[in-house]
Design an enzyme around this catalytic site. Structure first.
Site, mmCIF file in Angstrom:
data_model
loop_
_atom_site.group_PDB
_atom_site.id
_atom_site.type_symbol
_atom_site.label_atom_id
_atom_site.label_comp_id
_atom_site.label_asym_id
_atom_site.label_seq_id
_atom_site.Cartn_x
_atom_site.Cartn_y
_atom_site.Cartn_z
ATOM 1 C CG ASP A 18 -2.266 -0.734 -10.061
ATOM 2 O OD1 ASP A 18 -1.141 -0.350 -9.668
ATOM 3 O OD2 ASP A 18 -3.133 0.045 -10.479
ATOM 4 N N GLY A 19 -1.117 -1.744 -7.217
ATOM 5 C CA GLY A 19 -1.361 -1.320 -5.833
ATOM 6 C C GLY A 19 -0.235 -1.640 -4.867
ATOM 7 N NE ARG A 22 -2.627 2.761 -5.655
ATOM 8 C CZ ARG A 22 -3.514 2.291 -6.517
ATOM 9 N NH1 ARG A 22 -4.792 2.510 -6.338
ATOM 10 N NH2 ARG A 22 -3.106 1.609 -7.566
ATOM 11 C CD1 TRP A 23 -0.842 -4.067 0.991
ATOM 12 C CD2 TRP A 23 1.341 -3.745 1.314
ATOM 13 N NE1 TRP A 23 -0.446 -4.913 1.990
ATOM 14 C CE2 TRP A 23 0.896 -4.737 2.214
ATOM 15 C CE3 TRP A 23 2.689 -3.382 1.338
ATOM 16 C CZ2 TRP A 23 1.742 -5.369 3.118
ATOM 17 C CZ3 TRP A 23 3.541 -3.998 2.250
ATOM 18 C CH2 TRP A 23 3.069 -4.984 3.130
ATOM 19 N NE ARG A 31 6.301 3.789 -5.624
ATOM 20 C CZ ARG A 31 5.032 3.712 -6.030
ATOM 21 N NH1 ARG A 31 4.092 4.339 -5.360
ATOM 22 N NH2 ARG A 31 4.711 3.062 -7.119
ATOM 23 C CB SER A 63 4.032 -0.676 -18.041
ATOM 24 O OG SER A 63 4.376 0.537 -17.403
ATOM 25 C CG ASN A 66 5.889 0.431 -14.665
ATOM 26 O OD1 ASN A 66 5.555 -0.755 -14.636
ATOM 27 N ND2 ASN A 66 5.063 1.393 -14.278
ATOM 28 C CD1 TRP A 67 10.946 1.397 -19.980
ATOM 29 C CD2 TRP A 67 12.527 1.002 -18.461
ATOM 30 N NE1 TRP A 67 11.421 0.118 -20.192
ATOM 31 C CE2 TRP A 67 12.388 -0.144 -19.273
ATOM 32 C CE3 TRP A 67 13.460 0.966 -17.416
ATOM 33 C CZ2 TRP A 67 13.161 -1.292 -19.094
ATOM 34 C CZ3 TRP A 67 14.226 -0.184 -17.236
ATOM 35 C CH2 TRP A 67 14.074 -1.287 -18.061
HETATM 36 C C1 FPP Z 1 2.100 -1.879 -9.793
HETATM 37 O O1 FPP Z 1 2.034 -1.331 -8.497
HETATM 38 C C2 FPP Z 1 3.119 -2.889 -9.848
HETATM 39 C C3 FPP Z 1 4.274 -2.796 -10.567
HETATM 40 C C4 FPP Z 1 4.621 -1.634 -11.377
HETATM 41 C C5 FPP Z 1 5.287 -3.854 -10.525
HETATM 42 C C6 FPP Z 1 4.756 -5.238 -10.345
HETATM 43 C C7 FPP Z 1 5.802 -6.034 -9.710
HETATM 44 C C8 FPP Z 1 5.601 -7.032 -8.827
HETATM 45 C C9 FPP Z 1 4.266 -7.531 -8.475
HETATM 46 C C10 FPP Z 1 6.721 -7.706 -8.135
HETATM 47 C C11 FPP Z 1 7.768 -8.269 -9.010
HETATM 48 C C12 FPP Z 1 7.244 -9.130 -10.100
HETATM 49 C C13 FPP Z 1 7.670 -10.366 -10.349
HETATM 50 C C14 FPP Z 1 7.155 -11.087 -11.530
HETATM 51 C C15 FPP Z 1 8.619 -11.049 -9.464
HETATM 52 P P1 FPP Z 1 2.294 0.220 -8.339
HETATM 53 O O2 FPP Z 1 3.702 0.416 -7.896
HETATM 54 O O3 FPP Z 1 1.899 0.928 -9.594
HETATM 55 O O4 FPP Z 1 1.315 0.560 -7.176
HETATM 56 P P2 FPP Z 1 0.609 1.974 -6.961
HETATM 57 O O5 FPP Z 1 -0.311 2.185 -8.132
HETATM 58 O O6 FPP Z 1 -0.119 1.764 -5.683
HETATM 59 O O7 FPP Z 1 1.687 3.006 -6.851
#
Ligand code: FPP
Length: 251
Positions: A18-19, A22-23, A31, A63, A66-67
């Site tokens: 996660d993150g 935000r990063w 994003r 997830s 996430n859709w």
């Molecule tokens: C959560 O960060 C991350 C995701 C929804 C996607 C995870 C995907 C990757 C790490 C890269 C691709 C994966 C592979 C296996 C190549 P967020 O977007 O929810 O962050 P936030 O909470 O700061 O908005």
């Protein structure tokens, strides 16, 4: 780096990455740049876990919920996933890693499923670490799909209600061929499970770090694993039962 006992590593490590968003936002970046940097962290963690001898690594990559993100971000994540699978499969072969996917694959675009199938088939005979990607995955959705299949088998007479045990129910889940995770790491400071492996995390040790996923380093991974090694896992028993220490009052 924190020294680790090779005999006390988790057999199955699960990660909520996660993150990324935000990063990126903290750096005034889009994003998707955060997700791209997150994919670099994935490469590092996969390599480290395999080097350390962890047998199962499961990553929450996308997830069911996430859709609902903006269509552009969803498309970019799918493209990133395809690119990762295409680029990394040769490395997976060299490292003897086997791909596995859990989640509702029928919701994924055809081209993503084709790329996944190729990678899964190519690595199918590898006997090292099993790398499971949770894609279009939600714990409640998985439980519902399992319950529906189990109910169908009961209706069709393939099992009776008395057969329903935790072992049997577990065999209907996407994780049928995986042990339950021993350790779960979640990055970015959120302290929740977010519909990940609801059934399988029953006795999992949980670890939360403030670090956003793109900034998660080898050192942080080792620190988390050292923390796991300091824990006493009791599985509902007493500490004395686990350590074998007798207590005078139990004599
Ligand atoms: C959560 O960060 C991350 C995701 C929804 C996607 C995870 C995907 C990757 C790490 C890269 C691709 C994966 C592979 C296996 C190549 P967020 O977007 O929810 O962050 P936030 O909470 O700061 O908005």
């Amino acid at each position: 780096m924190t020294p680790l006992d090779p005999h006390k590593l988790p057999v199955h490590l699960a990660v909520i990455m996660d993150g990324n968003g935000r990063w990126a936002q903290q750096r005034m970046l889009k994003r998707i740049i955060g997700h791209q940097r997150g994919a670099e962290t994935v490469k590092m963690v996969v390599e480290q876990a395999s080097l350390l001898g962890i047998k199962y690594l499961t990553l929450f990559a996308f997830s069911s919920e996430n859709w609902s993100r903006p269509a552009l971000e969803v498309r970019a994540l799918m493209t990133l996933l395809k690119k990762y699978m295409r680029q990394e499969t040769e490395r997976m072969m060299r490292k003897n890693i086997r791909y596995n996917v859990i989640g509702n694959r029928s919701e994924l675009p055809d081209d993503v499923n084709e790329t996944l199938d190729k990678a899964i088939q190519k690595t199918a005979a590898n006997s090292g670490m099993v790398l499971t990607l949770a894609l279009s995955y939600g714990g409640r959705q998985e439980l519902c799909r399992a319950a529906a299949r189990l109910a169908q088998d009961a209706v069709d007479g393939r099992l009776s209600i008395a057969d329903v045990t935790t072992e049997l129910f577990g065999s209907y889940l996407d994780t049928d061929n995986l042990p339950d995770p021993d350790f779960l790491i979640r990055t970015s400071g959120e302290m929740r499970i977010s519909n990940f492996l609801l059934w399988q995390l029953a006795y999992t040790e949980l670890y939360f770090t403030e670090t956003n996923w793109p900034d998660f380093t080898i050192n942080e991974l080792h620190k988390a694993l050292a923390d796991f090694q300091s824990r006493e896992r009791r599985f509902g028993m007493t500490g004395d039962q686990i350590t074998g220490r007798g207590h005078p009052s139990n004599a």
